[in-house]
Design an enzyme around this catalytic site. Structure first.
Site, PDB file in Angstrom:
ATOM      1  N   LYS A  79      26.549  44.487  53.918  1.00 29.68           N
ATOM      2  CA  LYS A  79      27.295  43.936  52.784  1.00 29.68           C
ATOM      3  C   LYS A  79      27.580  45.033  51.759  1.00 29.68           C
ATOM      4  CE  LYS A  79      27.100  40.013  49.523  1.00 29.68           C
ATOM      5  NZ  LYS A  79      26.303  38.841  49.087  1.00 29.68           N
ATOM      6  N   SER A 154      28.325  34.274  49.036  1.00 35.88           N
ATOM      7  CA  SER A 154      29.161  35.444  48.815  1.00 35.88           C
ATOM      8  C   SER A 154      29.171  36.423  49.988  1.00 35.88           C
ATOM      9  CB  SER A 154      28.675  36.185  47.570  1.00 35.88           C
ATOM     10  OG  SER A 154      27.349  36.675  47.765  1.00 35.88           O
ATOM     11  N   SER A 178      23.821  32.600  49.335  1.00 41.57           N
ATOM     12  CA  SER A 178      24.901  33.462  49.816  1.00 41.57           C
ATOM     13  C   SER A 178      24.721  34.037  51.210  1.00 41.57           C
ATOM     14  CB  SER A 178      25.127  34.612  48.828  1.00 41.57           C
ATOM     15  OG  SER A 178      25.687  34.139  47.638  1.00 41.57           O
TER      16      SER A 178
END
EC number: 6.3.5.7
Length: 485
Positions: A79, A154, A178
């Site tokens: 990420k 997210s 997330s």
């Protein structure tokens, strides 16, 4: 054989048996990224040359019959809020566009030590604020099961990379759901570990008392493999726990006889899609048939978790993001009159709407006139929610619930409806507020879209999660599904 559709443990087997080379695996994934990512939007940066170089080094070791490590030759996506030395780390924000990390996060160091092949940096909601990855400043990520739907957020890029076969494993971060919510939407497995089980060192902070790095994979065994590789004490992060990390692979047994599972009525009330409810209830029946003792339980303070979460996380975000001002870090506006104007214009130009919204909310609740009324009260509610979970875990080994009240929603459907977007995390936020671990895994399909089952346990009981999740997974075939993309 399509190498991109295999699990990490399957790739490990054929690598160790010399049926395939690490370079061949890496090139297969890079080809896949080049083929589909213009539609899926999982990656913000791809490190092609470095990935091939590392793969070749592993092939040399294999030829010499040297012992392979836990992640040798396994393609991993990271990420874009987790530092990887020499790669960009933008948090999907214009304010950090062009920033290259000078060091590795602790989890990145561990992946490199275990010889995982880092393919690149993954798309996300800006500064991890969002539930759909629509808040990325650079591009949309799309759900591989339906390109008109969101992948969740997210860590949407992290879920898309695994579900879309653009990486075998990925790392996301979970502040309020997330990792788990996008895992649910994309039909993969995602773990939010106990707060303190995995280091946050080198991860750009959103909510410092909530953020946790979480592994994502195609099945439970893959998730356990990555967790074992990255968990443990880090002296650079004082919030990590000095507790021994068990070999989670030993938890992957079908024996759950006598395990006590609680079903909290608060997670099955108004707002839960009936088809999702049915899928989760069928999953609970499977666990019961396999030997678990299932009984109802209650977590009466769950209704307050979402409010407490948004107060606490926004307050922490307003503090953490103060450093991105055009002076210390981040984009600096070129059109300014004075020092104050630099701050104002740099942040106005650099941050997106959702980030601005949460900074303003956080600044408000921390202000002198409202600190006691909001922030201090939210911390008290948090303590009561933790106590709620501890009371339940005196009688149960785990709690089971839906991960999300719905399947993946359409792109744009909730973008302008803030409350509806926030409510999509209603079953994941309480776990984050309490700091306990939870795992999401697929438990059904509704109209071609995956449904997620959430299993929650007590602090540092990730082994219980893996045990129950593996037992359920081996009784069904949902983990074998691959998006036909």
């Amino acid at each position: 054989m399509d190498l991109t559709k295999l699990t990490a443990h399957e790739l490990k087997d054929i690598l160790s048996n010399k049926e395939v080379k690490a370079e061949e695996i890496t090139r297969a994934f890079l080809d896949r990224i080049n083929l589909v990512d213009n539609k899926l939007g999982a990656y913000l940066y791809v490190s092609e040359e470095e990935a091939i170089k590392k793969a070749k080094e592993i092939d040399v070791k294999i030829e010499k019959n040297e012992e392979l490590k836990a992640l040798s030759g396994i393609p991993v996506g990271i990420k874009d809020n987790i530092n990887v030395k020499g790669m960009q780390n933008t948090c999907a924000s214009k304010i950090l566009q062009g920033y290259t990390s000078p060091y590795d996060a602790h989890v990145t160091e561990k992946i490199k030590k275990e010889e995982g092949i880092i393919l690149g940096k993954l798309n996300m909601d800006e500064f991890a604020m969002g539930s759909s990855t629509e808040n990325s400043a650079f591009k949309l990520a799309k759900n591989p099961w339906d390109l008109e739907r969101v992948p969740g957020g997210s860590s949407g890029g992290s879920a898309v990379a695994v579900a879309g076969c653009e990486a075998t494993l990925s790392l996301g971060t979970d502040t309020g759901g997330s990792v788990r919510q996008p895992a649910s939407f994309c039909g993969i497995v995602g773990l939010k570990p106990t707060y303190g089980r995995i280091s946050r060192s080198g991860v750009v902070a959103f909510g410092s008392t909530l953020d946790q790095v979480g592994p994502m994979g195609k099945d439970v065994e893959d998730c356990a493999l990555l967790t074992s590789a990255i968990a443990g004490l880090d002296k650079k992060d004082f919030t990590t726990a000095d507790k021994e990390v068990p070999d989670y692979k030993k938890s992957l047994t079908k024996d759950i006889k006598g395990k006590k599972i609680g079903i909290p009525k608060e997670f099955f009330g108004e707002g839960l899609d009936e088809k999702v409810r049915k899928s989760v209830e069928e999953a609970i029946k499977v666990l019961e048939e396999n030997g678990a003792e299932v009984k109802p339980c209650s977590l009466p303070l769950m209704d307050y978790a979402l409010s407490a979460y948004y107060i606490i996380s926004s307050a922490e975000a307003s503090s953490n993001l103060a450093r991105f001002d055009g002076i210390r870090y981040g984009h600096r506006s070129k059109n300014f009159k004075d020092a104050q104007d630099i701050y104002l214009k740099s942040r106005s130009e650099g941050f997106g709407d959702e980030v601005k919204r949460r900074i303003m909310l956080g600044t408000y609740v921390l202000s002198a006139g409202y600190y006691d009324a909001y922030y201090k009260k939210a911390l008290k509610v948090r303590k009561l929610i933790k106590d709620d979970f501890q009371r339940v875990f005196k009688d149960f080994d785990a709690i089971v619930s839906p991960t999300s009240p719905t399947t993946a929603f359409k792109v744009g459907e909730k973008k302008d409806d803030v409350m509806s977007m926030y409510l999509s995390d209603i079953y994941t936020v309480p776990i984050s507020v309490a700091g306990v671990p939870a795992i999401s895994l697929p438990c059904g399909m509704i109209d071609g879209l995956p449904v997620g089952l959430q299993i929650i346990s007590d602090y540092f009981k990730e082994d219980v999660l893996f045990n129950l999740a593996y037992n359920y997974e081996q009784s069904v075939d949902f983990h074998k599904m691959r998006a036909d993309f």
